[in-house]
Design a protein around this motif. Structure first.
Motif, mmCIF file in Angstrom:
data_model
loop_
_atom_site.group_PDB
_atom_site.id
_atom_site.type_symbol
_atom_site.label_atom_id
_atom_site.label_comp_id
_atom_site.label_asym_id
_atom_site.label_seq_id
_atom_site.Cartn_x
_atom_site.Cartn_y
_atom_site.Cartn_z
ATOM 1 N N CYS A 1 0.804 -1.174 -0.008
ATOM 2 C CA CYS A 1 0.001 0.082 -0.123
ATOM 3 C C CYS A 1 0.784 1.311 -0.201
ATOM 4 O O CYS A 1 2.168 1.255 0.442
ATOM 5 C CB CYS A 1 -0.991 0.128 1.145
ATOM 6 S SG CYS A 1 0.011 0.083 2.682
ATOM 7 N N ASP A 2 0.442 2.262 -0.652
ATOM 8 C CA ASP A 2 0.985 3.715 -0.053
ATOM 9 C C ASP A 2 0.534 4.313 1.165
ATOM 10 O O ASP A 2 -0.729 4.198 1.418
ATOM 11 C CB ASP A 2 0.334 4.566 -1.297
ATOM 12 C CG ASP A 2 0.833 4.430 -2.465
ATOM 13 O OD1 ASP A 2 2.117 3.395 -2.765
ATOM 14 O OD2 ASP A 2 0.427 4.558 -3.773
ATOM 15 N N ILE A 3 1.624 4.556 1.827
ATOM 16 C CA ILE A 3 1.259 4.882 3.329
ATOM 17 C C ILE A 3 1.420 6.563 3.390
ATOM 18 O O ILE A 3 2.384 6.997 3.150
ATOM 19 C CB ILE A 3 2.111 4.402 4.242
ATOM 20 C CG1 ILE A 3 2.226 2.878 4.174
ATOM 21 C CG2 ILE A 3 1.818 4.715 5.604
ATOM 22 C CD1 ILE A 3 3.273 1.871 4.688
ATOM 23 N N THR B 1 1.974 9.034 5.930
ATOM 24 C CA THR B 1 2.427 9.085 7.314
ATOM 25 C C THR B 1 1.853 10.375 7.882
ATOM 26 O O THR B 1 1.338 11.439 7.169
ATOM 27 C CB THR B 1 3.828 9.145 7.407
ATOM 28 O OG1 THR B 1 4.324 10.637 6.802
ATOM 29 C CG2 THR B 1 4.707 8.305 6.651
ATOM 30 N N VAL C 1 2.537 -2.219 6.580
ATOM 31 C CA VAL C 1 1.905 -2.020 7.941
ATOM 32 C C VAL C 1 1.807 -3.318 8.498
ATOM 33 O O VAL C 1 1.092 -4.461 7.891
ATOM 34 C CB VAL C 1 0.731 -1.310 7.739
ATOM 35 C CG1 VAL C 1 0.284 -0.822 9.183
ATOM 36 C CG2 VAL C 1 0.921 0.083 6.959
ATOM 37 N N VAL D 1 5.584 0.544 10.318
ATOM 38 C CA VAL D 1 5.124 1.243 9.233
ATOM 39 C C VAL D 1 6.096 1.661 8.430
ATOM 40 O O VAL D 1 7.131 2.318 9.039
ATOM 41 C CB VAL D 1 4.344 2.543 9.608
ATOM 42 C CG1 VAL D 1 3.986 3.446 8.438
ATOM 43 C CG2 VAL D 1 2.833 2.204 10.523
ATOM 44 N N ALA E 1 -3.011 3.677 2.790
ATOM 45 C CA ALA E 1 -3.166 3.427 4.380
ATOM 46 C C ALA E 1 -2.797 5.000 4.912
ATOM 47 O O ALA E 1 -1.841 5.452 4.763
ATOM 48 C CB ALA E 1 -2.486 2.337 4.801
ATOM 49 N N PRO F 1 -1.985 5.124 8.580
ATOM 50 C CA PRO F 1 -2.105 4.651 10.091
ATOM 51 C C PRO F 1 -1.947 5.790 11.069
ATOM 52 O O PRO F 1 -1.370 6.647 10.908
ATOM 53 C CB PRO F 1 -1.033 3.827 10.173
ATOM 54 C CG PRO F 1 0.018 4.115 8.968
ATOM 55 C CD PRO F 1 -0.850 4.855 7.967
#
Length: 72
Positions: A14-16, A18, A31, A41, A63, A65
């Motif tokens: 996934c592209d996270i 932050t 993740v 992460v 995502a 998180p």
């Protein structure tokens, strides 16, 4: 980095987005969640030794998180 041998959820690819000050986006990330906490992460890592109850293919997904459970 050493990972636990068990996790609740592992999300790969996934592209996270932050929540850091720079607003960094990690492409093709991983993740790992265990015991209701973020364990890892970051960039994609090999987690073949992690027994996860749920493994999610996050390719094409984003995502964020910590957004819903941000520390108060």
């Amino acid at each position: 980095m050493t990972f636990p041998t068990k996790a609740d959820i592992v999300i790969h690819g996934c592209d996270i987005v932050t929540m850091n000050d720079a607003g960094e986006v990690i492409r093709d990330g991983t993740v790992i969640i265990g015991n209701g906490r973020l364990i890892y992460v970051g960039p994609r890592v090999d987690t073949t030794d992690v027994a996860a109850a749920t493994v999610i293919d996050g390719r094409g997904r984003v995502a964020v998180p910590g957004l819903l459970a941000a520390p108060g």
